[in-house]
Design a protein around this motif. Structure first.
Motif, short mmCIF file in Angstrom:
data_model
loop_
_atom_site.label_atom_id
_atom_site.label_comp_id
_atom_site.label_asym_id
_atom_site.label_seq_id
_atom_site.Cartn_x
_atom_site.Cartn_y
_atom_site.Cartn_z
N GLN A 72 0.83 -1.21 0.00
CA GLN A 72 0.00 0.00 0.00
C GLN A 72 0.87 1.26 0.00
N SER A 73 1.93 1.27 0.79
CA SER A 73 2.84 2.42 0.83
C SER A 73 3.55 2.60 -0.51
N PHE A 74 3.97 1.48 -1.10
CA PHE A 74 4.63 1.53 -2.40
C PHE A 74 3.71 2.16 -3.44
N MET A 75 2.46 1.70 -3.48
CA MET A 75 1.51 2.23 -4.45
C MET A 75 1.23 3.71 -4.20
N ALA A 76 1.06 4.09 -2.95
CA ALA A 76 0.80 5.50 -2.61
C ALA A 76 1.98 6.37 -3.02
N ASN A 77 3.19 5.89 -2.81
CA ASN A 77 4.37 6.66 -3.20
C ASN A 77 4.48 6.76 -4.72
N ARG A 78 4.16 5.68 -5.42
CA ARG A 78 4.19 5.73 -6.89
C ARG A 78 3.22 6.79 -7.41
N ILE A 79 2.02 6.80 -6.84
CA ILE A 79 1.01 7.76 -7.28
C ILE A 79 1.42 9.18 -6.91
N ALA A 80 2.03 9.37 -5.74
CA ALA A 80 2.47 10.70 -5.32
C ALA A 80 3.55 11.24 -6.27
N LEU A 81 4.42 10.37 -6.74
CA LEU A 81 5.49 10.80 -7.64
C LEU A 81 5.03 10.92 -9.09
#
Length: 154
Positions: A72-81
């Protein structure tokens, strides 16, 4: 030497008083990422099932459960970037849903996603190839980065 380091550090603080306070709080984020809605729960669940299927198919994860929050953190970071990743995840859900209908089972759908030569063509020009290269392969890489590979005897 100690005096030189202090001089450099103090000079940096003098030139930017907020440097010390902000250097540990900075978060890389795309300017458009705040405008995005959160991923729908069904997309999150589909991505979790994909993550689990990757571990099962490639025999990389004995028990993926402890890594759910990392995904979930990985996906959220991908979307943020790069906010486009939210669309990649939604497309991946649709591709998997379509493959399940075509192949008759989730296991067969994931096998096609992971092994299809069409999905490996670069640059990706189909939703299948995009899902494999921008979602599935990155989830596999995440599993390896987390050190969740398990050894299996031949």
């Amino acid at each position: 030497m100690h005096n030189i380091v202090n001089l450099i550090v103090n000079k940096s603080r003098d030139s930017d008083p907020g440097l010390e306070a902000s250097m540990y709080r900075a978060k890389a984020q795309h300017p458009l990422s705040d405008a995005r809605s959160p991923l729908p729960e069904e997309v999150n669940e589909a991505m979790w099932r994909l993550f689990v299927a990757i571990g099962t198919f490639w025999e990389t994860v004995a028990d993926p459960t402890p890594f759910r929050s990392r995904l979930q953190s990985f996906m959220a970071n991908r979307i943020a970037l790069m906010p486009l990743y939210a669309d990649y995840y939604a497309i991946a859900k649709r591709v998997i849903d379509d493959l399940v209908v075509e192949c008759g089972s989730e296991a067969a759908a994931y096998e096609r996603l992971f092994t299809s030569k069409d999905a490996a063509k670069s640059p990706p020009t189909t939703p299948l190839a995009l899902t494999r290269q921008s979602v599935s392969n990155e989830f596999l890489t995440l599993q390896m980065a987390l050190g969740v590979l398990i050894c299996t005897e031949s």
